[in-house]
Design a protein around this motif. Sequence first.
Motif, short mmCIF file in Angstrom:
data_model
loop_
_atom_site.label_atom_id
_atom_site.label_comp_id
_atom_site.label_asym_id
_atom_site.label_seq_id
_atom_site.Cartn_x
_atom_site.Cartn_y
_atom_site.Cartn_z
N THR A 18 -3.63 -3.89 -45.83
CA THR A 18 -1.98 -4.10 -47.33
C THR A 18 -1.47 -2.70 -47.93
O THR A 18 -2.76 -2.09 -48.17
CB THR A 18 -2.31 -4.87 -48.87
N SER A 48 4.60 -3.63 -39.33
CA SER A 48 4.92 -3.20 -40.59
C SER A 48 5.60 -4.44 -40.65
O SER A 48 6.49 -4.66 -40.01
CB SER A 48 5.51 -1.87 -41.41
N CYS A 49 5.45 -5.09 -42.23
CA CYS A 49 5.74 -5.89 -42.57
C CYS A 49 6.65 -5.33 -44.42
O CYS A 49 5.39 -5.45 -45.23
CB CYS A 49 5.18 -6.94 -42.77
N ALA A 50 7.51 -4.74 -44.70
CA ALA A 50 8.34 -4.64 -45.81
C ALA A 50 8.87 -5.82 -46.23
O ALA A 50 9.60 -6.46 -46.04
CB ALA A 50 9.19 -3.79 -46.17
N TYR A 73 0.29 -5.08 -43.47
CA TYR A 73 0.14 -4.20 -41.77
C TYR A 73 -0.82 -4.52 -40.59
O TYR A 73 -1.09 -5.17 -41.10
CB TYR A 73 -0.37 -2.69 -41.02
N THR A 102 4.00 -3.47 -48.63
CA THR A 102 3.44 -3.55 -46.84
C THR A 102 2.56 -4.60 -46.44
O THR A 102 1.46 -3.89 -47.02
CB THR A 102 4.21 -1.85 -46.35
N LYS A 148 3.05 -0.09 -51.56
CA LYS A 148 4.57 0.17 -50.83
C LYS A 148 5.08 -1.12 -50.55
O LYS A 148 5.84 -1.63 -49.84
CB LYS A 148 3.93 0.63 -49.74
#
Length: 122
Positions: free
Chosen positions: A72, A21-23, A80, A78, A76
């Motif tokens: 995506t 995950s990339c926030a 993925y 985020t 959020k």
Amino acid sequence: QVQLVESGGGLVQAGGSLRLSCAASGMAGSRYKMAWFRQAAGKEREFVARISWSGGGTYYADSVKGRFTISTDYAKNTVYLQMNSLKPEDTAVYYCAAAGAWTIAATNYDYWGQGTQVTISS
């Protein structure tokens, strides 16, 4: 300011799966294109996959095509990376990145996360 924070790395056996995950924060609107890169020990950073925040424009490196899926969740903020059928050669630090244009060249990406380690045992 733009911040990218990766998570989800770890140690798995060959054939297993992981989801990274990339926030993202500080990104006004959806003009940025998002990507995942990876860098194995002693090697150059290489492109893995890219996507727009709307979910379109997906593109994969040949080495991961059919095994990895980028997606995506705009609500959020985020991004993925679902990684299936993992191989020992997938072992690397995985980075999330953002660029203002469509590109697969690492030098053209403006923002980077700190990276998350993925290790695949044989």
